[in-house]
Design a protein around this motif. Structure first.
Motif, PDB file in Angstrom:
ATOM      1  N   THR A 296      32.858  10.741  -5.518  1.00 38.42           N
ATOM      2  CA  THR A 296      34.068  10.535  -6.327  1.00 38.42           C
ATOM      3  C   THR A 296      33.719   9.779  -7.605  1.00 38.42           C
ATOM      4  N   PRO A 297      34.545   9.902  -8.641  1.00 33.60           N
ATOM      5  CA  PRO A 297      34.282   9.198  -9.915  1.00 33.60           C
ATOM      6  C   PRO A 297      34.239   7.683  -9.798  1.00 33.60           C
ATOM      7  N   VAL A 298      34.883   7.108  -8.779  1.00 38.16           N
ATOM      8  CA  VAL A 298      34.888   5.645  -8.626  1.00 38.16           C
ATOM      9  C   VAL A 298      33.766   5.180  -7.702  1.00 38.16           C
ATOM     10  N   LEU A 299      32.685   5.962  -7.671  1.00 34.68           N
ATOM     11  CA  LEU A 299      31.490   5.643  -6.888  1.00 34.68           C
ATOM     12  C   LEU A 299      31.782   5.562  -5.389  1.00 34.68           C
ATOM     13  N   GLY A 300      32.520   6.531  -4.921  1.00 29.92           N
ATOM     14  CA  GLY A 300      32.697   6.705  -3.488  1.00 29.92           C
ATOM     15  C   GLY A 300      31.812   7.836  -3.008  1.00 29.92           C
ATOM     16  N   ILE A 301      31.315   7.727  -1.794  1.00 22.96           N
ATOM     17  CA  ILE A 301      30.472   8.777  -1.237  1.00 22.96           C
ATOM     18  C   ILE A 301      30.847   8.978   0.228  1.00 22.96           C
ATOM     19  N   GLY A 302      30.801  10.207   0.678  1.00 26.87           N
ATOM     20  CA  GLY A 302      31.187  10.485   2.054  1.00 26.87           C
ATOM     21  C   GLY A 302      30.858  11.903   2.441  1.00 26.87           C
ATOM     22  N   ALA A 303      31.576  12.389   3.437  1.00 26.97           N
ATOM     23  CA  ALA A 303      31.305  13.729   3.953  1.00 26.97           C
ATOM     24  C   ALA A 303      32.598  14.405   4.364  1.00 26.97           C
ATOM     25  N   LYS A 304      32.602  15.724   4.264  1.00 23.23           N
ATOM     26  CA  LYS A 304      33.697  16.544   4.771  1.00 23.23           C
ATOM     27  C   LYS A 304      33.128  17.438   5.860  1.00 23.23           C
ATOM     28  N   ILE A 305      33.692  17.316   7.058  1.00 20.01           N
ATOM     29  CA  ILE A 305      33.200  18.050   8.224  1.00 20.01           C
ATOM     30  C   ILE A 305      34.257  19.061   8.634  1.00 20.01           C
ATOM     31  N   ASP A 306      33.840  20.309   8.832  1.00 19.11           N
ATOM     32  CA  ASP A 306      34.768  21.382   9.172  1.00 19.11           C
ATOM     33  C   ASP A 306      34.617  21.805  10.633  1.00 19.11           C
ATOM     34  N   ASP A 307      35.749  22.196  11.227  1.00 20.56           N
ATOM     35  CA  ASP A 307      35.781  22.851  12.541  1.00 20.56           C
ATOM     36  C   ASP A 307      34.989  22.077  13.598  1.00 20.56           C
ATOM     37  N   ILE A 308      35.577  20.949  14.022  1.00 17.52           N
ATOM     38  CA  ILE A 308      34.948  20.088  15.026  1.00 17.52           C
ATOM     39  C   ILE A 308      35.583  20.362  16.389  1.00 17.52           C
ATOM     40  N   SER A 309      34.747  20.471  17.403  1.00 15.75           N
ATOM     41  CA  SER A 309      35.234  20.654  18.770  1.00 15.75           C
ATOM     42  C   SER A 309      34.425  19.751  19.695  1.00 15.75           C
ATOM     43  N   VAL A 310      35.127  19.018  20.574  1.00 16.73           N
ATOM     44  CA  VAL A 310      34.477  18.112  21.522  1.00 16.73           C
ATOM     45  C   VAL A 310      34.869  18.542  22.929  1.00 16.73           C
ATOM     46  N   ASN A 311      33.866  18.821  23.761  1.00 19.92           N
ATOM     47  CA  ASN A 311      34.106  19.281  25.127  1.00 19.92           C
ATOM     48  C   ASN A 311      33.528  18.303  26.140  1.00 19.92           C
ATOM     49  N   LEU A 312      34.201  18.194  27.272  1.00 23.33           N
ATOM     50  CA  LEU A 312      33.716  17.384  28.385  1.00 23.33           C
ATOM     51  C   LEU A 312      32.561  18.097  29.077  1.00 23.33           C
ATOM     52  N   PRO A 313      31.839  17.393  29.950  1.00 19.58           N
ATOM     53  CA  PRO A 313      30.707  18.030  30.641  1.00 19.58           C
ATOM     54  C   PRO A 313      31.068  19.303  31.408  1.00 19.58           C
ATOM     55  N   ASP A 314      32.337  19.438  31.859  1.00 13.02           N
ATOM     56  CA  ASP A 314      32.728  20.657  32.578  1.00 13.02           C
ATOM     57  C   ASP A 314      33.180  21.764  31.621  1.00 13.02           C
ATOM     58  N   LYS A 315      32.927  21.573  30.313  1.00 17.01           N
ATOM     59  CA  LYS A 315      33.226  22.551  29.252  1.00 17.01           C
ATOM     60  C   LYS A 315      34.703  22.609  28.860  1.00 17.01           C
ATOM     61  N   SER A 316      35.560  21.805  29.483  1.00 16.84           N
ATOM     62  CA  SER A 316      36.964  21.771  29.064  1.00 16.84           C
ATOM     63  C   SER A 316      37.087  21.019  27.749  1.00 16.84           C
ATOM     64  N   ASN A 317      38.044  21.419  26.928  1.00 13.31           N
ATOM     65  CA  ASN A 317      38.178  20.859  25.588  1.00 13.31           C
ATOM     66  C   ASN A 317      38.896  19.512  25.614  1.00 13.31           C
ATOM     67  N   LEU A 318      38.333  18.537  24.925  1.00 15.21           N
ATOM     68  CA  LEU A 318      38.935  17.215  24.798  1.00 15.21           C
ATOM     69  C   LEU A 318      39.585  17.019  23.429  1.00 15.21           C
ATOM     70  N   LEU A 319      38.939  17.525  22.373  1.00 19.11           N
ATOM     71  CA  LEU A 319      39.423  17.300  21.014  1.00 19.11           C
ATOM     72  C   LEU A 319      39.007  18.454  20.110  1.00 19.11           C
ATOM     73  N   GLU A 320      39.932  18.847  19.251  1.00 18.66           N
ATOM     74  CA  GLU A 320      39.622  19.822  18.212  1.00 18.66           C
ATOM     75  C   GLU A 320      40.179  19.327  16.878  1.00 18.66           C
ATOM     76  N   LEU A 321      39.407  19.572  15.807  1.00 17.65           N
ATOM     77  CA  LEU A 321      39.833  19.223  14.459  1.00 17.65           C
ATOM     78  C   LEU A 321      39.486  20.380  13.536  1.00 17.65           C
ATOM     79  N   SER A 322      40.418  20.735  12.667  1.00 20.23           N
ATOM     80  CA  SER A 322      40.061  21.747  11.678  1.00 20.23           C
ATOM     81  C   SER A 322      39.214  21.134  10.569  1.00 20.23           C
ATOM     82  N   GLY A 323      39.274  19.814  10.411  1.00 16.53           N
ATOM     83  CA  GLY A 323      38.446  19.156   9.414  1.00 16.53           C
ATOM     84  C   GLY A 323      38.573  17.648   9.471  1.00 16.53           C
ATOM     85  N   LEU A 324      37.574  16.976   8.918  1.00 13.06           N
ATOM     86  CA  LEU A 324      37.566  15.518   8.833  1.00 13.06           C
ATOM     87  C   LEU A 324      36.891  15.124   7.529  1.00 13.06           C
ATOM     88  N   LYS A 325      37.501  14.218   6.786  1.00 14.33           N
ATOM     89  CA  LYS A 325      36.928  13.737   5.531  1.00 14.33           C
ATOM     90  C   LYS A 325      36.887  12.226   5.563  1.00 14.33           C
TER      91      LYS A 325
END
Length: 333
Positions: A62-91
């Motif tokens: 960013t112009p004010v000297l900010g730095i970061g990341a944009k992450i797309d299509d995040i999915s978190v699954n438990l060990p048994d493969k069932s879904n715990l969390l889904e995100l279309s994006g994170l910034k």
């Protein structure tokens, strides 16, 4: 003197402008964060037992000297493969100038369309909590050597962490009872959170609570509270003991009482006093097969005083009406 400033000042200024332009325009293209996705997945798997999939990661500046990341299509699954969390994006972004003063200021965190799935297995326990407890047990077995306490200076103690705004857009949170097939759903367009170095926390949202497909509650809350200090353990304190607490199924418990109505609150809480209001309107309940008439509870907080006006039904033909002012939260006026 002017000649010296021209000789050294102009090149320094040109270099600074060049670095600034590179930071804004070319640095995000020069660093490919996607190459680190397999390593991120490996670290998460080893430390939490969770499987994470990531669609892509992009560096942002960013112009004010900010730095970061944009992450797309995040999915978190438990060990048994069932879904715990889904995100279309994170910034997420941090402010680089603040690091000079040992302040980690995460200036912008935005979660896009998160969906949380908390599933109750056999009507007895949350699958996610079961997975976490299993991981903690494994870690306890691995830690055969006692931890070495470092009495030296720790620079991290000087670092402050500030997260003034976390935005959660179009969120859904499910609590599902797999045995009965019924669920609770909390749904909202926007939630705002804030964290200020362990001293204060904020949460603000408007949401709706559903039991299966039927709306039960309208929720509108705005809370700003201090964070109580945790007591430090000394050598004379007993070690932590894991207590067995009987599981109460939130889905079936909520269904049995079937509460409906609306909740609104705007509260600012400090260590000494409280300001704001809390309203519970048009509350209905089912108790032992009886439909309880609509109740309401209203309270306004002014420092150490509370003004309340409530009419609460305890049974179809019995209710408790409270109206007045409480001074110092102890002695009625």
């Amino acid at each position: 003197m002017k000649n010296v400033l021209k000789i050294f000042g102009i090149p320094v200024l040109v270099i600074f402008i060049g670095v600034y332009i590179y930071f804004l325009k070319f640095l995000p293209q020069a660093i490919d964060l996607n190459a680190y996705i397999p390593e991120i997945q490996k670290i998460v798997k080893e430390n939490s037992g969770l499987d994470v999939t990531i669609g892509g990661i992009k560096l942002v500046t960013t112009p004010v000297l900010g730095i970061g990341a944009k992450i797309d299509d995040i999915s978190v699954n438990l060990p048994d493969k069932s879904n715990l969390l889904e995100l279309s994006g994170l910034k997420a972004k941090i402010s680089l100038p603040n690091l000079i003063f040992l302040n980690v200021r995460i200036s912008d965190i935005t979660l896009y369309k998160p969906v949380i799935n908390l599933e109750i297995e056999n009507g007895k326990e949350f699958k996610a909590i079961k997975a976490v407890e299993g991981l903690l047990l494994e870690n306890e077995k691995k830690q055969s050597l006692p931890a070495v306490k470092n009495e030296g200076f720790n620079i991290l103690s000087l670092v402050t962490i500030t997260v003034p705004s976390v935005k959660i857009l179009d969120y859904k949170a499910y609590v599902s009872d797999l045995l009965s097939g019924e669920y609770l759903l909390l749904e909202g367009d926007l939630a705002k959170l804030g964290y200020f170095n362990g001293k204060r926390a904020k949460v603000q949202t408007q949401a709706e609570l559903y039991l299966n497909s039927k709306k039960q509650l309208d929720i509108d809350i705005n809370l700003d509270s201090f964070i109580p200090k945790t007591a430090e353990l000394d050598n004379e304190d007993d070690p932590a003991v894991r207590a067995e607490v009987p599981f109460m199924n939130p889905v079936l418990t909520y269904k049995s009482y079937d509460p409906k109505g609306s909740i609104s609150a705007k509260i600012k809480l400090s260590e000494k006093d409280i300001h704001g209001f809390f309203n519970l309107e048009n509350l209905t309940l089912d108790i032992e097969g009886y439909k309880i008439p609509k109740s309401y509870a209203r309270a306004k907080f002014f420092g150490n005083k509370i003004i309340t006006d409530s009419d609460i039904f305890l049974a179809p033909d019995s209710h408790l009406k409270i109206s007045g002012k409480i001074k110092n939260l102890k002695k009625p006026d």
